[in-house]
Design a protein around this motif. Structure first.
Motif, PDB file in Angstrom:
ATOM      1  N   UNK A  55       0.846  -1.194   0.000  1.00 48.12           N
ATOM      2  CA  UNK A  55       0.000   0.000   0.000  1.00 48.12           C
ATOM      3  C   UNK A  55       0.879   1.240   0.000  1.00 48.12           C
ATOM      4  N   UNK A  56       0.389   2.314  -0.644  1.00 45.79           N
ATOM      5  CA  UNK A  56       1.096   3.592  -0.684  1.00 45.79           C
ATOM      6  C   UNK A  56       0.075   4.730  -0.612  1.00 45.79           C
ATOM      7  N   UNK A  61      -5.121  10.551  -1.708  1.00 43.83           N
ATOM      8  CA  UNK A  61      -5.502   9.316  -2.380  1.00 43.83           C
ATOM      9  C   UNK A  61      -4.452   8.264  -2.041  1.00 43.83           C
ATOM     10  N   UNK A  62      -4.790   7.023  -2.301  1.00 41.74           N
ATOM     11  CA  UNK A  62      -3.863   5.924  -2.016  1.00 41.74           C
ATOM     12  C   UNK A  62      -4.049   4.833  -3.061  1.00 41.74           C
ATOM     13  N   UNK A  63      -3.036   4.002  -3.191  1.00 41.94           N
ATOM     14  CA  UNK A  63      -3.072   2.861  -4.096  1.00 41.94           C
ATOM     15  C   UNK A  63      -2.516   1.641  -3.367  1.00 41.94           C
ATOM     16  N   UNK A  73      -6.862   1.832  -6.475  1.00 37.43           N
ATOM     17  CA  UNK A  73      -6.626   3.161  -5.919  1.00 37.43           C
ATOM     18  C   UNK A  73      -7.954   3.770  -5.479  1.00 37.43           C
ATOM     19  N   UNK A  74      -7.910   4.676  -4.503  1.00 36.15           N
ATOM     20  CA  UNK A  74      -9.118   5.310  -3.988  1.00 36.15           C
ATOM     21  C   UNK A  74      -8.778   6.691  -3.455  1.00 36.15           C
ATOM     22  N   UNK A  94       1.970   6.139  -4.605  1.00 36.07           N
ATOM     23  CA  UNK A  94       1.110   7.311  -4.740  1.00 36.07           C
ATOM     24  C   UNK A  94       1.915   8.567  -4.438  1.00 36.07           C
ATOM     25  N   UNK A  95       1.799   9.584  -5.298  1.00 35.98           N
ATOM     26  CA  UNK A  95       2.539  10.832  -5.123  1.00 35.98           C
ATOM     27  C   UNK A  95       1.609  12.013  -4.896  1.00 35.98           C
ATOM     28  N   UNK A  96       2.006  13.175  -5.475  1.00 39.46           N
ATOM     29  CA  UNK A  96       1.197  14.380  -5.323  1.00 39.46           C
ATOM     30  C   UNK A  96      -0.158  14.229  -5.981  1.00 39.46           C
ATOM     31  N   UNK A  97      -0.223  14.266  -7.295  1.00 40.21           N
ATOM     32  CA  UNK A  97      -1.455  14.053  -8.052  1.00 40.21           C
ATOM     33  C   UNK A  97      -1.201  13.052  -9.180  1.00 40.21           C
ATOM     34  N   UNK A  98      -0.357  12.096  -8.900  1.00 40.78           N
ATOM     35  CA  UNK A  98      -0.031  11.038  -9.853  1.00 40.78           C
ATOM     36  C   UNK A  98       0.430   9.810  -9.079  1.00 40.78           C
TER      37      UNK A  98
END
Length: 194
Positions: A55-56, A61-63, A73-74, A94-98
């Motif tokens: 998990x990240x 958001x997370x994936x 992802x959610x 998961x990063x900033x908006x990507x």
């Protein structure tokens, strides 16, 4: 205050954990289910059901990777960051908006907001990936590191050498050398590195 709900950290044992913007997620030791806590917004505290291996958590958001290898992802998806490309993955970040993932083929795939080239990873074979705010770094199967995306503070200028792990932050990154020790690069204004 964004008015989001707040959930306390779980009391049970976790075997993996990742912190994002005002929230964190983990994988339970019993059953491999996802659990998230913190100050929620846009559904980031509502992970999917199932059994997961990784998990990240990112910026609201997370994936995660299901045991089958499919990514889920959610949370906030203003730029499509919760819509991973189909396929089988060993890891997601998961990063900033990507977000980025390592496919079972060891190739990288990124999705979400494409500015600064952060969703255009380099070619090659990778074993790990870490997404920062506007850039990402991947650990190649050879042990070298490649970074891509925004380079305002030198954060995509990874050092040469062999490494066992790498982690991307806001405008800097750090890695563990194969020979021992840590090296960091990028923004150093707040003491991130010497």
């Amino acid at each position: 205050d964004d008015g989001g709900e707040q959930i306390k950290a779980p009391s049970g044992d976790l075997r993996r954990v990742s912190g994002g913007t005002n929230f964190a997620c983990g994988i339970s030791s019993q059953g491999a289910a996802l659990v998230c806590w913190g100050k929620g917004r846009d559904g980031d505290l509502m992970p999917p059901s199932g059994r997961f291996t990784q998990v990240s958590a990112g910026n609201y958001f997370a994936c995660a990777v299901k045991r089958s290898g499919s990514p889920k992802c959610w949370g906030d998806s203003a730029f499509g960051e919760t819509t991973p490309p189909a396929g089988m993955y060993s890891e997601v970040a998961a990063g900033g908006v990507f977000a980025c993932g390592v496919r079972m083929s060891r190739k990288l795939k990124c999705w979400g907001q494409p500015s600064h080239g952060k969703t255009s990873p380099p070619s090659g074979r990778f074993k790990r990936v870490s997404a920062g705010w506007n850039f990402a770094c991947g650990l190649k199967t050879s042990g070298s590191i490649s970074c891509w995306g925004k380079n305002g503070q030198g954060q995509t200028e990874a050092p040469s050498g062999t490494f066992t792990a790498a982690s991307a932050g806001n405008d800097f990154a750090c890695a563990l050398k194969s020979s021992g020790g840590v090296v960091c690069w990028g923004d150093a204004r707040d003491g991130e590195h010497d």
